[in-house]
Design a protein around this motif. Structure first.
Motif, PDB file in Angstrom:
ATOM      1  N   GLY A   1      -5.644   1.035  -8.502  1.00  0.00           N
ATOM      2  CA  GLY A   1      -5.926   2.436  -8.213  1.00  0.00           C
ATOM      3  C   GLY A   1      -7.051   2.576  -7.221  1.00  0.00           C
ATOM      4  O   GLY A   1      -8.222   2.496  -7.613  1.00  0.00           O
ATOM      5  N   PHE A   2      -6.712   2.783  -5.936  1.00  0.00           N
ATOM      6  CA  PHE A   2      -7.732   2.917  -4.903  1.00  0.00           C
ATOM      7  C   PHE A   2      -7.896   4.372  -4.438  1.00  0.00           C
ATOM      8  O   PHE A   2      -8.466   4.613  -3.378  1.00  0.00           O
ATOM      9  CB  PHE A   2      -7.395   2.016  -3.702  1.00  0.00           C
ATOM     10  CG  PHE A   2      -8.365   0.886  -3.547  1.00  0.00           C
ATOM     11  CD1 PHE A   2      -9.612   1.102  -2.983  1.00  0.00           C
ATOM     12  CD2 PHE A   2      -8.048  -0.389  -4.005  1.00  0.00           C
ATOM     13  CE1 PHE A   2     -10.514   0.050  -2.840  1.00  0.00           C
ATOM     14  CE2 PHE A   2      -8.945  -1.427  -3.864  1.00  0.00           C
ATOM     15  CZ  PHE A   2     -10.182  -1.224  -3.295  1.00  0.00           C
TER      16      PHE A   2
ATOM     17  N   VAL B   1       0.860  -1.190   0.000  1.00  0.00           N
ATOM     18  CA  VAL B   1       0.000   0.000   0.000  1.00  0.00           C
ATOM     19  C   VAL B   1       0.901   1.247   0.000  1.00  0.00           C
ATOM     20  O   VAL B   1       1.812   1.350   0.828  1.00  0.00           O
ATOM     21  CB  VAL B   1      -0.939   0.018   1.212  1.00  0.00           C
ATOM     22  CG1 VAL B   1      -1.715   1.335   1.277  1.00  0.00           C
ATOM     23  CG2 VAL B   1      -1.898  -1.167   1.146  1.00  0.00           C
ATOM     24  N   ILE B   2       0.638   2.153  -0.913  1.00  0.00           N
ATOM     25  CA  ILE B   2       1.432   3.388  -1.022  1.00  0.00           C
ATOM     26  C   ILE B   2       0.528   4.579  -0.754  1.00  0.00           C
ATOM     27  O   ILE B   2      -0.526   4.728  -1.400  1.00  0.00           O
ATOM     28  CB  ILE B   2       2.081   3.518  -2.408  1.00  0.00           C
ATOM     29  CG1 ILE B   2       3.019   2.322  -2.637  1.00  0.00           C
ATOM     30  CG2 ILE B   2       2.855   4.835  -2.523  1.00  0.00           C
ATOM     31  CD1 ILE B   2       3.703   2.339  -3.983  1.00  0.00           C
TER      32      ILE B   2
ATOM     33  N   VAL C   1       0.275  -3.759  -5.946  1.00  0.00           N
ATOM     34  CA  VAL C   1       0.693  -2.418  -5.518  1.00  0.00           C
ATOM     35  C   VAL C   1      -0.538  -1.517  -5.531  1.00  0.00           C
ATOM     36  O   VAL C   1      -1.194  -1.383  -6.591  1.00  0.00           O
ATOM     37  CB  VAL C   1       1.778  -1.851  -6.438  1.00  0.00           C
ATOM     38  CG1 VAL C   1       2.181  -0.454  -5.970  1.00  0.00           C
ATOM     39  CG2 VAL C   1       2.988  -2.787  -6.460  1.00  0.00           C
ATOM     40  N   VAL C   2      -0.872  -0.924  -4.381  1.00  0.00           N
ATOM     41  CA  VAL C   2      -2.116  -0.179  -4.218  1.00  0.00           C
ATOM     42  C   VAL C   2      -1.806   1.322  -4.086  1.00  0.00           C
ATOM     43  O   VAL C   2      -1.062   1.735  -3.189  1.00  0.00           O
ATOM     44  CB  VAL C   2      -2.902  -0.664  -2.987  1.00  0.00           C
ATOM     45  CG1 VAL C   2      -4.251   0.049  -2.909  1.00  0.00           C
ATOM     46  CG2 VAL C   2      -3.096  -2.172  -3.040  1.00  0.00           C
ATOM     47  N   ASP C   3      -2.379   2.096  -4.991  1.00  0.00           N
ATOM     48  CA  ASP C   3      -2.275   3.563  -4.917  1.00  0.00           C
ATOM     49  C   ASP C   3      -3.499   4.070  -4.159  1.00  0.00           C
ATOM     50  O   ASP C   3      -4.644   3.863  -4.607  1.00  0.00           O
ATOM     51  CB  ASP C   3      -2.224   4.153  -6.329  1.00  0.00           C
ATOM     52  CG  ASP C   3      -2.154   5.673  -6.297  1.00  0.00           C
ATOM     53  OD1 ASP C   3      -1.643   6.223  -5.308  1.00  0.00           O
ATOM     54  OD2 ASP C   3      -2.613   6.312  -7.270  1.00  0.00           O
ATOM     55  N   THR C   4      -3.264   4.767  -3.014  1.00  0.00           N
ATOM     56  CA  THR C   4      -4.374   5.163  -2.135  1.00  0.00           C
ATOM     57  C   THR C   4      -4.430   6.689  -1.998  1.00  0.00           C
ATOM     58  O   THR C   4      -3.500   7.390  -2.397  1.00  0.00           O
ATOM     59  CB  THR C   4      -4.187   4.546  -0.733  1.00  0.00           C
ATOM     60  OG1 THR C   4      -3.016   5.137  -0.132  1.00  0.00           O
ATOM     61  CG2 THR C   4      -4.018   3.043  -0.814  1.00  0.00           C
TER      62      THR C   4
ATOM     63  N   LYS D   1       2.997   9.934  -4.694  1.00  0.00           N
ATOM     64  CA  LYS D   1       2.656   8.551  -4.351  1.00  0.00           C
ATOM     65  C   LYS D   1       2.211   7.760  -5.580  1.00  0.00           C
ATOM     66  O   LYS D   1       2.534   6.573  -5.728  1.00  0.00           O
ATOM     67  CB  LYS D   1       1.589   8.506  -3.264  1.00  0.00           C
ATOM     68  CG  LYS D   1       0.287   9.183  -3.649  1.00  0.00           C
ATOM     69  CD  LYS D   1      -0.740   9.087  -2.556  1.00  0.00           C
ATOM     70  CE  LYS D   1      -2.036   9.773  -2.985  1.00  0.00           C
ATOM     71  NZ  LYS D   1      -2.581   9.273  -4.260  1.00  0.00           N
ATOM     72  N   THR D   2       1.452   8.403  -6.490  1.00  0.00           N
ATOM     73  CA  THR D   2       0.998   7.706  -7.704  1.00  0.00           C
ATOM     74  C   THR D   2       2.182   7.356  -8.583  1.00  0.00           C
ATOM     75  O   THR D   2       2.283   6.249  -9.116  1.00  0.00           O
ATOM     76  CB  THR D   2       0.006   8.588  -8.472  1.00  0.00           C
ATOM     77  OG1 THR D   2      -1.121   8.860  -7.628  1.00  0.00           O
ATOM     78  CG2 THR D   2      -0.469   7.894  -9.733  1.00  0.00           C
ATOM     79  N   MET D   3       3.101   8.285  -8.780  1.00  0.00           N
ATOM     80  CA  MET D   3       4.299   8.018  -9.566  1.00  0.00           C
ATOM     81  C   MET D   3       5.119   6.898  -8.940  1.00  0.00           C
ATOM     82  O   MET D   3       5.641   6.007  -9.629  1.00  0.00           O
ATOM     83  CB  MET D   3       5.143   9.293  -9.656  1.00  0.00           C
ATOM     84  CG  MET D   3       6.290   9.224 -10.674  1.00  0.00           C
ATOM     85  SD  MET D   3       7.819   8.514 -10.026  1.00  0.00           S
ATOM     86  CE  MET D   3       8.378   9.803  -8.959  1.00  0.00           C
TER      87      MET D   3
END
Length: 814
Positions: free
Chosen positions: A635-636, A603-604, A713-716, A613-615
């Protein structure tokens, strides 16, 4: 509030002097520019600032007695008062009356000017002509009058009247009035020596010498306020050279050394002249009085001499008998004693009346012109009274009546006055007794004269009158001679030890070397102050060391600054430094995984948006995929999705569609151009993202993804803004918290750090993003966190320096 204060104190205690020193060194260009700019400005200021010079003169004030006279003679013309009082001389030199005399003598209200490089320069002492004013007429006040010499003996006088009303001054009457010019410009031609006569000017211009050629030259003349110039020169510095001595130092500052020199020397000359005049004033008054008596006694002597001759011829008696001669000698001696005692008694009465009727004493106290004072106490008391009175006058000009030393002097004057009056009263009694005794002897002598014949008695009386008158005549003649000699041979109390003189003195202002030194100091201090202020005001995180000092969560790695247009740098620029930093992050993250499982969920998140964080999520997923691991990027960030833009896909279908049961997993999974990497966009923005994340569908989604992928890999969303990401932490094997260099504020990660300290969050690490080595003198913060050796990595990574055009494009696109 208390927590914040505690945090600030901790920050202060963690201050790294070495780090701050390197930050100062890193700004060396700023210091160089500031010093060069400061030196340049100082150079300009030193050149343009008007030079100010200071000249000094040294005099001594010491009372000098005329060596041709005895002490008793001097007393007749000077009471022995302290005419050399240093305080009095200092007060005189700074007084308005004295400086009026000096300004008038030097005509300093007339100013001669010439156009200089930066301003009109005062050319006093170098002016080739003089202006002779008609001081009875009014002159234009405070306005520059231009004299343009078209020929050696002819000039054009012009005045530019810019104002509506001007002032005129009369230097004789010391009065001003207004003048309204008829036109804006006055211009007329005059010849040298001819009179300039207008309603606002009245003077004559004369050349100083016949040699100088004025043709083609332009000068200016200005008539200044007389009172203003006097006020300016009253500021002359006058002080004792050494305390308790009679040495006085005079100093004056100004732009023209010749003007200063002349003023100081002239002020001393005027002082000397006035002091001489004041010193002999008593002798002049005494001589005038003696001369008036001398005329009367001379006439009386002639009348008595004529009467005596007629008496002898008419009565045919020419000589006294032996007895008559003896009585005549005794009578003459007694008459002389009686006259002296009467004169002395009259003087004591006059002195007593003067002392009794006044409370201010100066050298106008009646001088003993025809008598000698035998009592030294009277002479001493009069001198003390004059000294105290002068000291009182000096203090009264500068202090209030309640000033203790002034009150003490007034008391001393009263005491000395009473003592003097007692002395006079006592000496008057003694003098009267002496006079009575002499009168008795005269009466006795007169009774013996009756034994002589009537003719001899008359002859004796004639001769007595003649002898007395002749004695007075001779005495007055002698005193008149002494007074005249005292006037002619007057010795000054003012001695000039060093006159003011231009010996090539350097200007006291501007101080060139000091200004350069000051410029260097300011050019050093101001940038330093800027750096300190910047550091104090800067609450952004900039180094790994700051994170380690302030927080308990460990630092997992460092991600370099992305200088490329596309954020898929691992795929597009595999040999770049930033790509290498993601590979290092891939290696370091293995230490965070606690459970033995082939499926890992990462989780990022971050504190706020725009921290990268997205990059980071995109490139971390890419680096896993490029190592052969089946990876999905999820993409969360359901509130502000951006991940789809990097892959150039729309966001119409994604996680949200799955969570509401609208789509199945296969419908939302998108294959990326990178091998082994799939991604799922967030989908349309829902009205209740937090509730959707906490739903059972989210658990189901992660279970299905773990069946297909090795790395998820989770973008939060940022945890500092919303709590959505906290709900996803329970699914994670590792949490990466992104901190952006010089963007994330120091207090932002504190919330997640507190949760870590209290055990609410585990397996979490910080990653410093957008990292750039800020100085070349540091020890390479990036090394050890996967960012390489900085400049020592040349040859191992692709050239990342953009051209000027590419940088410009990026600025425009931003």
């Amino acid at each position: 509030m208390n927590q914040n204060n505690k945090f600030d104190i901790n920050e202060l205690s963690n201050f790294d002097i070495k780090e701050f020193f390197f930050k100062i060194i890193d700004h060396w260009k700023l210091f160089v520019i500031a010093i060069l700019l400061g030196l340049f400005i100082t150079f300009i200021v030193n050149r343009r600032t008007q030079r100010i010079y200071e000249l000094k003169s040294l005099i001594t004030v010491k009372s000098e007695q005329n060596p041709l006279f005895s002490s008793s003679t001097n007393i007749s013309f000077n009471w022995g008062g302290p005419s050399d009082q240093v305080e009095t001389i200092i007060t005189i030199l700074k007084s308005r009356t004295h400086n009026e005399k000096v300004v008038e003598q030097l005509k300093y209200y007339i100013q001669y000017l010439k156009e200089g490089k930066y301003r009109k320069e005062d050319i006093y002492g170098r002016n080739p002509f003089t202006v002779n004013l008609d001081t009875l007429s009014y002159q234009l006040l405070g306005t520059a009058i231009q004299l343009n010499f078209i020929e050696n003996d002819k000039f054009i006088l012009s005045i530019d009247f810019k104002e509506d009303i001007y002032g005129l001054t009369n230097y004789t009457l010391n009065t001003n009035k207004q003048y309204i010019p008829d036109s804006k410009l006055f211009k007329q031609t005059y010849s040298i020596g001819s009179k300039v006569e207008t309603p606002f000017l009245n003077f004559t211009v004369n050349k100083k010498d016949l040699i100088s050629n004025l043709s083609g030259k332009t000068y200016f003349v200005k008539f200044n306020s007389f009172n203003g110039m006097v006020g300016k020169y009253r500021k002359i510095d006058v002080e004792t050279k050494t305390k308790g001595t009679s040495l006085i130092e005079l100093g004056l500052k100004g732009p023209n050394k010749k003007r200063i020199e002349d003023y100081i020397n002239t002020t001393v000359l005027v002082l000397d002249r006035d002091q001489r005049q004041q010193k002999i004033e008593y002798a002049i008054k005494t001589k005038e009085f003696i001369d008036s008596l001398f005329i009367v006694e001379s006439k009386n002597l002639k009348d008595i001499e004529s009467g005596l001759g007629d008496f002898k011829k008419r009565n045919e008696i020419y000589d006294l008998s032996a007895e008559g001669t003896m009585l005549f000698g005794e009578a003459t001696s007694l008459d002389a004693q009686s006259l002296e005692l009467k004169n002395r008694l009259d003087y004591y009465n006059n002195l007593e009346n003067y002392i009794s009727s006044r409370d201010k004493y100066d050298e106008s106290i009646p001088a003993p012109a025809l008598v000698n004072i035998e009592d030294p106490n009277i002479t001493a008391s009069v001198g003390i009274l004059i000294a105290l009175s002068k000291e009182k006058e000096t203090l009264e000009m500068t202090v209030r009546p309640s000033y203790p030393p002034l009150k003490k002097i007034i008391d001393e004057i009263g005491l000395e006055r009473r003592v003097l009056l007692e002395h006079i009263s006592s000496i008057k009694v003694i003098t009267r007794n002496s006079l009575n005794s002499v009168n008795k002897q005269i009466a006795k002598n007169n009774s013996r004269l009756r034994n002589l014949s009537p003719k001899e008695q008359q002859l004796l009386n004639f001769q007595r009158k003649y002898t007395i008158t002749e004695a007075n005549y001779n005495y007055l003649k002698q005193k008149s001679y002494e007074a005249g000699t005292a006037i002619a041979a007057n010795v000054s109390d003012i001695k000039v030890l060093d006159s003011a003189k231009d010996t090539g003195q350097s200007p006291i202002y501007p101080k060139g070397n000091f200004n350069y030194l000051l410029a260097i100091m300011l050019a050093t201090v101001l940038p330093l102050l800027y750096i300190v202020t910047k550091e104090v005001m800067d609450n952004k995180i900039s180094t790994v060391e700051e994170i380690e000092k302030m927080y308990k969560i460990p630092v997992l790695g460092v991600l370099g600054r992305n200088n490329y247009e596309n954020r898929l740098v691992v795929y597009n620029r595999p040999n770049s430094t930033i790509a290498e930093s993601f590979r290092a992050l891939r290696s370091n993250i293995q230490f965070l995984f606690k459970r033995e499982s082939k499926n890992k969920i990462i989780v990022i998140t971050s504190s706020v948006s725009k921290e990268g964080k997205t990059m980071a999520a995109i490139n971390l997923a890419s680096v896993f995929a490029m190592s052969g691991k089946k990876t999905v990027l999820l993409g969360f960030d359901l509130r502000k999705p951006k991940m789809h833009e990097e892959f150039d896909f729309d966001n119409s279908v994604g996680v949200v569609n799955y969570l509401i049961g609208e789509k199945n997993l296969d419908d939302i999974v998108i294959e990326s151009p990178i091998e082994n990497l799939d991604f799922i966009t967030s989908g349309p923005v829902p009205p209740n993202p937090s509730e959707m994340i906490l739903s059972e569908s989210t658990d189901e989604l992660f279970e299905k993804l773990k069946e297909k992928y090795e790395y998820i890999v989770v973008d939060t969303p940022p945890v500092g803004l919303v709590s959505d990401a906290l709900g996803l932490f329970k699914f994670s094997d590792a949490v990466i918290y992104i901190i952006r260099q010089n963007y994330t504020q120091r207090g932002m990660p504190k919330m997640i750090d507190d949760k870590y300290v209290h055990g609410e969050v585990k397996n979490i690490s910080y990653v410093l993003n957008d990292f750039k080595v800020q100085n070349r003198y540091g020890d390479g913060y990036g090394y050890g966190y996967g960012y390489g050796y900085g400049k020592y990595g040349n040859g191992y990574h692709s050239n990342e320096k953009d051209s000027f055009i590419n940088k410009l494009k990026k600025r425009i696109l931003k």
